[in-house]
Design a protein around this motif. Structure first.
Motif, PDB file in Angstrom:
ATOM      1  N   PRO A  19       0.832  -1.263  -0.005  1.00 39.87           N
ATOM      2  CA  PRO A  19       0.139   0.132   0.023  1.00 39.87           C
ATOM      3  C   PRO A  19       0.809   1.224  -0.067  1.00 39.87           C
ATOM      4  O   PRO A  19       0.358   2.246   0.130  1.00 39.87           O
ATOM      5  CB  PRO A  19      -0.823  -0.142   1.452  1.00 39.87           C
ATOM      6  CG  PRO A  19       0.347  -0.743   2.233  1.00 39.87           C
ATOM      7  CD  PRO A  19       1.276  -1.663   1.376  1.00 39.87           C
ATOM      8  N   PHE A  20       2.275   1.165  -0.216  1.00 40.58           N
ATOM      9  CA  PHE A  20       2.897   2.197   0.089  1.00 40.58           C
ATOM     10  C   PHE A  20       3.275   3.272  -1.148  1.00 40.58           C
ATOM     11  O   PHE A  20       3.810   4.219  -1.039  1.00 40.58           O
ATOM     12  CB  PHE A  20       4.495   2.212   0.702  1.00 40.58           C
ATOM     13  CG  PHE A  20       4.113   1.028   2.045  1.00 40.58           C
ATOM     14  CD1 PHE A  20       3.810   1.943   3.080  1.00 40.58           C
ATOM     15  CD2 PHE A  20       4.637  -0.106   2.001  1.00 40.58           C
ATOM     16  CE1 PHE A  20       3.994   1.291   4.449  1.00 40.58           C
ATOM     17  CE2 PHE A  20       4.616  -0.738   3.244  1.00 40.58           C
ATOM     18  CZ  PHE A  20       4.056  -0.081   4.335  1.00 40.58           C
ATOM     19  N   GLY A  21       2.580   2.909  -2.233  1.00 45.24           N
ATOM     20  CA  GLY A  21       2.758   3.751  -3.408  1.00 45.24           C
ATOM     21  C   GLY A  21       4.052   3.425  -4.399  1.00 45.24           C
ATOM     22  O   GLY A  21       4.235   4.452  -5.210  1.00 45.24           O
ATOM     23  N   GLY A  22       4.962   2.868  -3.846  1.00 47.51           N
ATOM     24  CA  GLY A  22       6.204   2.687  -4.395  1.00 47.51           C
ATOM     25  C   GLY A  22       7.062   3.908  -4.698  1.00 47.51           C
ATOM     26  O   GLY A  22       6.969   5.033  -3.866  1.00 47.51           O
ATOM     27  N   PRO A  23       7.853   4.185  -5.589  1.00 46.88           N
ATOM     28  CA  PRO A  23       8.556   5.440  -5.731  1.00 46.88           C
ATOM     29  C   PRO A  23       7.989   6.518  -6.262  1.00 46.88           C
ATOM     30  O   PRO A  23       8.387   7.824  -5.861  1.00 46.88           O
ATOM     31  CB  PRO A  23       9.786   4.923  -6.821  1.00 46.88           C
ATOM     32  CG  PRO A  23       9.287   3.595  -7.234  1.00 46.88           C
ATOM     33  CD  PRO A  23       8.319   3.158  -6.676  1.00 46.88           C
ATOM     34  N   LEU A  24       6.874   6.409  -6.637  1.00 48.21           N
ATOM     35  CA  LEU A  24       5.945   7.519  -6.997  1.00 48.21           C
ATOM     36  C   LEU A  24       5.261   8.150  -5.858  1.00 48.21           C
ATOM     37  O   LEU A  24       4.922   9.251  -5.859  1.00 48.21           O
ATOM     38  CB  LEU A  24       4.790   7.007  -8.157  1.00 48.21           C
ATOM     39  CG  LEU A  24       5.364   6.520  -9.004  1.00 48.21           C
ATOM     40  CD1 LEU A  24       4.211   6.379 -10.092  1.00 48.21           C
ATOM     41  CD2 LEU A  24       6.704   6.951  -9.879  1.00 48.21           C
ATOM     42  N   GLY A  25       5.286   7.379  -4.794  1.00 48.80           N
ATOM     43  CA  GLY A  25       4.862   8.017  -3.400  1.00 48.80           C
ATOM     44  C   GLY A  25       3.198   8.102  -3.460  1.00 48.80           C
ATOM     45  O   GLY A  25       2.657   7.413  -4.311  1.00 48.80           O
ATOM     46  N   ILE A  26       2.717   8.615  -2.421  1.00 43.68           N
ATOM     47  CA  ILE A  26       1.005   8.817  -2.234  1.00 43.68           C
ATOM     48  C   ILE A  26       0.646  10.198  -2.519  1.00 43.68           C
ATOM     49  O   ILE A  26       1.246  10.901  -1.725  1.00 43.68           O
ATOM     50  CB  ILE A  26       0.648   8.187  -0.987  1.00 43.68           C
ATOM     51  CG1 ILE A  26       1.210   6.865  -0.669  1.00 43.68           C
ATOM     52  CG2 ILE A  26      -0.839   8.431  -0.893  1.00 43.68           C
ATOM     53  CD1 ILE A  26       1.022   6.298   0.648  1.00 43.68           C
ATOM     54  N   PHE A  27       0.054  10.353  -3.529  1.00 41.77           N
ATOM     55  CA  PHE A  27      -0.565  11.810  -3.621  1.00 41.77           C
ATOM     56  C   PHE A  27      -1.922  12.148  -3.372  1.00 41.77           C
ATOM     57  O   PHE A  27      -2.874  10.890  -3.037  1.00 41.77           O
ATOM     58  CB  PHE A  27      -0.244  12.318  -4.910  1.00 41.77           C
ATOM     59  CG  PHE A  27      -0.402  11.405  -5.951  1.00 41.77           C
ATOM     60  CD1 PHE A  27      -1.699  11.785  -6.827  1.00 41.77           C
ATOM     61  CD2 PHE A  27       0.177  10.302  -6.528  1.00 41.77           C
ATOM     62  CE1 PHE A  27      -2.269  11.202  -7.799  1.00 41.77           C
ATOM     63  CE2 PHE A  27      -0.136   9.558  -7.576  1.00 41.77           C
ATOM     64  CZ  PHE A  27      -1.267  10.052  -8.344  1.00 41.77           C
TER      65      PHE A  27
END
Lengths: 257, 350, 403, 288
Positions: free
Chosen positions: B150-158
């Motif tokens: 659930p962490f969004g990977g390198p793109l992060g969470i926006f």
């Protein structure tokens, strides 16, 4: 009543025995001296009792409970508190704060109340403060209460060290060379203080000390160790008369003078 | 006996100390009230933003400094800030929690991790602790990177939602659509954190932390469980830092693993050293001064690191007490004669 | 005690002075002819070489507009009869989202900037809520992602990004060569991930097979282990599209050392760097994009002025061409729309015919992919190193699927 | 096929391990002798690499002439730093760490100003590859492995056999005794910095032709070395060697069988768990 008992305790450092199969009994309420030449294993014995070193073999029994291998703070909680050979204080703290730290075991202050600073917490703090003052008074240190410990003269630092230990409300005090570096007046005063500690609070005192005359004057019973082995035990006058002791120790050591 | 002085009324002095504390508390209260009035005067979003950023950095830096003061070289403050940010974002976005629950929960989660890391490592001298906390931070970054779910990977969470609106019916609605609302939240968080740290330092706990630093063997000998205290400080400070991290996430609406790199900890270390770690105010001064400098010289930022690190070196060599020791030092120059008198008194054997 | 308080007072005064300075800093109103153009990029940290190169290139473009250089044959630009000059202000984000947000706030609400050039998608996403709400026209110098280029973000534009050219390259490759097996390797960060996505999209339009598709830690310098793994999959071509210039040259060199003889595909190459690190003989068979054997006059101009101004040491290769155009397009759009209003400028940009250093025609497209025309298209050229010579294999192609 | 692949992966592991060992050597030496964590090690490594660039590429010196010049030059810079910066705060360990961090960043950001933005290459000294059993290694890597091992041996010999080395070891054990034997504190510290920084520079000079030079290369290197010496046991030279090769093996096999993107994470997790279970590292002595 036997309060503390060491049963065949050994501690090796890299194959060398600092103490070896040492037996020791300490009676409730006595003042006992532990003597021996340099490197005889006296401080190691203290370290083993207080849990700073774990013995390789043997057991340490305090008031019927096996305390071998407990951590130092646990040993202190049970009632054995020590001082150190070199002056050990909290140097940047004032004398009063030093004693306040020593009062730790009696403090019982919870994290939440300390953060919220409730009325009951303020009362507790005030109470601790009064206790610390009493202890300073007991050692006649009230005049230097606000002086940083590192600025005190040596004799007073020694006293403060004992005061910190006493603040922890021990059942047994282990004093490691409490008289070193003191002038004769201070020595006499310290001896009197140690006696008062025992007499007033019934605290057992174990002393390691090189000043023979003081040890003979202070202690009711003396245990002599050499190379980690107990070589004699008895009343001061017996020890002074003991040939083995004189040979191993008194005869060769200038402190005996 | 030269040192006999008139015996002051001890109890009276003690109460006096408490009064002095109350007085300084009043000053702080005044400062905070002043800060609270700022948004009424200052309408620019930019200045509010600068102040908000300063507030949460003050939280990071003061909690970081507190851990340093327990004698540990902490090198993973970013890890716990990151835990706070990610935990609260996930609780809000995935589990549907309210921000107001998620933020303290994030703090607790970070504190739990601090206990987990702290117990095995805190008994060792600084450097191992540094390596482990740093490694822990990078491990977490790796986990954020690799697990897109659930962490969004390198793109992060926006598109992170802001804090839930608070409505007092008929009176006021705070819906976090304006910077001002965030400003007050950040200010409140900072005040609460500073108060907790202040109490920790002033109370018995501060006394014990100091004692551990001054002489840990003796502290142990009088029955202090050093580990427990170190872990306590570590956990509380990490938890508070994590709550600030949670605020950060909901304030910027976007987080990515890049935000929580070791650079953050290095900045905090610089703030601490430059401001002076002896006193609590020092690190606040350091944070405020350096962040302001960063804003003033924003146009020259490729020299910013050069400037910061140069400043750090100069402070370490010439002003070991940090900026906060500067006024004391300057006054001392004025009253050196008096000081010398004092020295004489001290060196005089009893 | 008193002296101490006095000194604290003095310090407070100095701090207050600094604050005042800060407040007084925006002096844009004093010179009505100067319009601020904001920049947000990495000026410190590992990505600084790119970021500072961007700052340099933007500055050159702005200076050309102000002084009537290159095709802009007049000094500055005119709106409502008033002449204006650009003033470029670039702030650093050091790849820290918090700093990017600070920089955006500084530009938008302190300096009153309406146009921002910004580097890297992650950073743009961090401040996009602010810039979109303030209706600030943002040009994203980043890989194309649907997550921030979309109809909801009306004011965010793409530069002429090159990784999208994978949709030209792979169909061409399928038609003209016997290569079948493609390996994709990208650095493990935002740009790497979006570039890989573009390549995958391009390959999905063909029958080619992806045999390897992974990411590596961005600071890798030793590619032997990963090459061992790639070579095991027997690829015909390795796509290392957007690997950072330094790592890319190392990769090419090490791939040859490990015995991979096939072609590789890379975009925005820094050929001088490749030559000196990997050795030209090792570049045999590489596909480059965009690169022309014969530079256009615009590209020659950029290269010459850049090296004159900032030195050979700091020349960033063909990346500079990609950074160049938007400042001109923006100025032209403002002038033609007759207004600084960003909504009007955006509307005008959408239908404008563009002049590009890559050639013409050029126009904004992207409706088919993003739902909004935000991506400039111009002719793409691909060339290959054949027997030590650059040979152009694709000329003037358009990524038409974007329409 | 499978066998050649295995050999290739092992060869990769050895070459990675040798480079990491070389990187960590100076750092662990400084820690072992002076009990300080010298963060600026990374900057020294970076300066070493740039020394190769300026001496070989710019001045046109022979690589093997440049090697000792660079090492001694950077070593002397280390001595100057020790005398000027570190000596005044020698007893404050936390301040030393901060100072070293500051220095690392200072040199790194100065590097951008002085060395320019473009990554710099250093021409290969040995070209071509060696092949054995189907595995490939470039000659220059083989040379790095060789010189790296030689450096370790030389350091070991120095510490075990020479008077200075013995003095430094004695100092590490007990500064007072060392002082009594006529080995002064100051000498040991200067010598430590000379050798430590020299080793960092050696690593930089050796890898310069293999890798590519950027001012930030040092920060990455020092963090890797931190991991290596942490796993190996702080201050232990054999420990650093062993752990460098362990990490090399994990990196090589992990990357080749599982993928690069998860390998580094695995290394971190492995080191952290190892250190939590055995906080003193592979060879470390307990420092409570």
């Amino acid at each position: 009543m036997t309060q503390l008992e060491l049963q065949k305790v050994s501690k090796f450092f890299g194959g060398l025995a600092a103490i070896s199969r040492l037996d020791l009994q300490v009676q409730q309420g006595e003042i006992i001296g532990l003597i021996g030449p340099n490197g005889a294993g006296k401080t190691t014995t203290f370290n083993v009792i207080t849990g700073e070193l774990r013995p390789n073999e043997g057991e340490v029994i305090f008031e019927g409970q096996d305390i071998t291998g407990l951590r130092p703070h646990q040993v202190a909680t049970l009632g054995i508190v020590r001082t150190y050979q070199l002056v050990t204080l909290f140097p940047g703290y004032t004398a009063l704060k030093n004693v306040l730290v020593g009062l730790h075991l009696g403090a019982r202050i919870g994290f939440a109340e300390a953060i919220l600073n409730s009325r009951s917490h303020q009362r507790k703090e005030l109470h601790l403060y009064r206790q610390a003052q009493e202890i300073l008074n007991f050692f006649n240190l009230q005049a230097v209460a606000d002086e940083p410990a590192e600025n005190l003269p040596h004799g007073l630092q020694r006293k403060l060290g004992v005061a910190i230990a006493l603040a922890a409300r021990p059942k047994m005090l282990l004093l490691d060379e409490p008289l070193t570096g003191m002038n004769p007046n201070e020595v006499l005063e310290m001896i009197a203080t140690i006696r008062r500690i025992r007499d007033r609070n019934g605290i057992t005192v174990v002393v390691v000390e090189h000043n023979m005359r003081a040890v003979m004057a202070l202690c009711e019973r003396i245990v002599v160790i050499n190379f980690g082995v107990r070589i004699a035990e008895g009343a001061p006058q017996d020890i002074q008369a003991n040939k083995q002791v004189v040979e191993a120790y008194l005869g060769s050591d200038s402190h005996a003078a | 006996m030269t040192r006999v002085r008139p015996d002051p009324d001890r109890q009276g002095k003690f109460l006096g100390e408490m009064k002095a504390q109350q007085k300084s508390r009043l000053y702080f209260l005044g400062l905070f009230v002043l800060l609270g009035l700022v948004p009424l005067v200052l309408r620019s979003e930019y200045y509010l933003h600068v102040l908000i950023a300063m507030f949460y950095h003050v939280i990071y830096a003061t909690t970081y400094r507190f851990i340093l003061r327990t004698g540990q070289f902490h090198f993973g403050a970013h890890a716990f800030v990151g835990i706070g940010a990610y935990a609260s974002v996930l609780l809000v976005m995935r589990a549907g929690w309210s921000f107001w629950l998620a933020m303290p929960a994030a703090g607790l989660i970070a504190a739990f991790f601090a206990v987990l890391i702290g117990y095995p490592t805190l008994r060792l001298k600084g450097i191992y602790f540094a390596i482990i906390t740093w490694g822990f931070g990078d491990t977490l970054r790796f986990i954020y990177m690799r697990f897109k779910e659930p962490f969004g990977g390198p793109l992060g969470i926006f598109a992170i939602p802001g804090p839930n609106p608070i409505t007092i019916p008929g009176l006021i609605t705070i819906d976090f659509s304006q910077k001002t609302h965030f400003y007050f939240l950040a200010l409140a968080l900072m005040i609460v954190t500073l108060y907790i740290l202040h109490r920790m330092e002033q109370s018995r706990f501060g006394l014990i932390f100091g004692a551990i630093r001054e002489g840990d063997r003796l502290a142990r000998a009088v029955g202090i469980n050093i580990m427990n205290y170190k872990v306590l400080a570590f956990a509380v400070c990490s938890g508070l830092g994590a709550m600030a991290g949670s605020f950060y996430a909901h304030y910027t609406y976007y987080i990515s693993p890049l935000d929580f790199s070791v650079l953050l900890t290095i900045y905090l270390a610089i703030y601490t050293v430059v401001g002076g770690q002896e006193r609590y105010a020092g690190v606040i001064v350091g944070t405020v001064v350096l962040m302001l400098a960063g804003e003033v010289f924003a146009g020259y930022s490729h020299y910013q690191l050069l400037m910061y690190s140069g400043f750090l070196i100069v402070i370490l060599l010439f002003l070991p007490g940090g900026l906060i020791s500067l006024p004391g030092l300057l006054t001392r120059v004025g009253s050196r004669a008096e000081e010398k008198e004092g020295e004489k008194f001290r060196n005089d054997p009893a | 005690m008193k002296a101490r308080a006095m000194i604290w007072g003095k310090i407070l005064m100095v701090v207050a002075g600094c604050l005042l300075l800060l407040t007084g800093a925006p002096a844009a109103e004093d010179q009505p002819k100067e319009v601020l153009l904001g920049g947000i990029t990495a000026l410190s940290g590992p990505a600084a070489p790119w970021g500072i190169g961007m700052q340099n290139t933007w500055q050159m473009a702005v200076d050309d507009i102000n002084n009537g250089g290159w095709w802009w044959q007049k000094k500055g630009f005119t709106v409502d009869g008033q002449k204006y000059n650009w003033k470029l202000t670039v702030y650093d984000h050091a790849f820290d989202a918090a700093k990017a947000v600070s920089a955006a706030n500084r530009l938008i609400s302190r300096d009153g900037v309406k146009y921002i050039f910004a580097f890297d998608g992650g950073m743009i996403k961090a401040f996009q809520p602010i810039s979109e709400r303030a209706k600030v026209l943002t040009v994203a110098y980043a890989s194309p992602g649907k997550d921030y280029i979309n109809p909801q973000n009306f004011y965010t534009w793409m530069y002429g990004v090159d990784c999208i050219a994978a949709v030209i390259f792979y169909p061409w490759l399928e038609k003209n060569t016997a290569y079948k097996r493609i390996a994709i390797l990208e650095p493990d960060h935002w740009t790497g991930h979006t570039t890989a996505e573009a390549s995958r999209f391009g390959i999905s339009k063909t029958q080619l097979e992806i045999v390897f598709d992974e990411y590596f830690p961005p600071d890798t310098t030793d590619f032997y282990p990963i090459l061992t793994r790639i070579i095991k999959t027997k690829p015909d071509l390795i796509d290392i599209g957007n690997v950072d210039p330094a790592a890319r040259a190392l990769f090419v060199k090490q791939a040859r050392e490990m015995g991979f003889k096939g072609p590789m595909y890379l975009i925005t190459p820094d050929i001088a760097n490749l030559k000196s690190v990997a050795g030209w003989e090792n570049c045999e068979g590489l596909y480059f994009l965009p690169y022309e054997i014969e530079l256009t006059p615009g590209q020659k101009h950029i290269e010459k002025v850049y090296i004159e101004r900032y030195g050979e040491e700091n020349w960033i290769g063909s990346l500079a061409y990609l950074l160049w155009d938007f400042a001109f397009w923006l100025t032209q759009a403002i002038e033609e729309a007759g207004s600084f209003d960003t909504t009007a400028v955006c509307n005008h940009l959408e239908k404008m015919k563009l002049k590009s250093v890559f050639g013409e025609p050029a126009y904004f497209a992207g409706q088919g992919y993003y739902g909004i025309n935000r991506m400039p298209l111009y002719p793409y050229n691909v060339c290959q190193v054949q027997k030590g010579q650059l040979v152009q294999v694709i000329t003037g192609a358009y990524a038409d699927y974007l329409k | 096929m499978e066998i050649t692949e295995l050999i290739q992966i092992t060869v990769n592991a050895i070459s990675i391990g040798a480079i990491y060992a070389l990187l960590a050597l100076g750092l662990t030496l400084l820690f072992g002798i002076m009990d300080i964590l010298f963060f600026a090690h990374g900057a020294m490594y970076m300066l070493g690499a740039y020394a190769a660039y300026y001496l070989c590429t710019k001045l046109g010196l022979n690589y093997f002439v440049a090697l000792p010049i660079g090492v001694i030059l950077i070593g002397l810079i280390g001595v100057v730093m020790e005398k000027g910066l570190f000596r005044p705060i020698r007893n404050d360990h936390v301040a030393i760490i901060f100072l070293a961090i500051g220095l690392n960043w200072f040199l790194e950001s100065t590097g951008f100003v002085v060395f320019g933005l473009r990554p710099k290459p250093v021409a290969s000294v040995f070209t071509g590859q060696a092949h054995f059993f189907g595995a490939t290694i470039s000659w220059e890597r083989a040379v790095v492995v060789l010189i790296g091992l030689l450096a370790v041996l030389a350091l070991y010999f120095f510490l075990m056999k020479t008077r200075w080395g013995l003095g430094m070891r004695a100092f590490a054990e007990d500064p007072l005794t060392a002082e009594l034997q006529g080995i002064s504190n100051d000498t040991v510290c200067s010598l430590g910095f000379l050798i430590g920084c020299g080793l960092a520079a050696l690593a930089g000079l050796l890898v310069a032709p293999i890798f590519i030079l950027t001012p930030t290369m040092g920060s990455h290197a020092v963090l890797i070395s931190l991991l290596v010496i942490g796993l190996g046991g702080l201050g232990s030279i054999p420990g650093a060697l062993i752990s460098a090769f362990i990490i090399g093996i994990i990196e090589s096999f992990g990357t080749s069988y599982l993928g690069a993107d998860i390998t580094w994470g695995m290394i971190f997790i492995f080191v952290i768990i190892f250190l939590i279970i055995r906080p003193t590292g592979i060879m470390g002595v307990v420092r409570e």
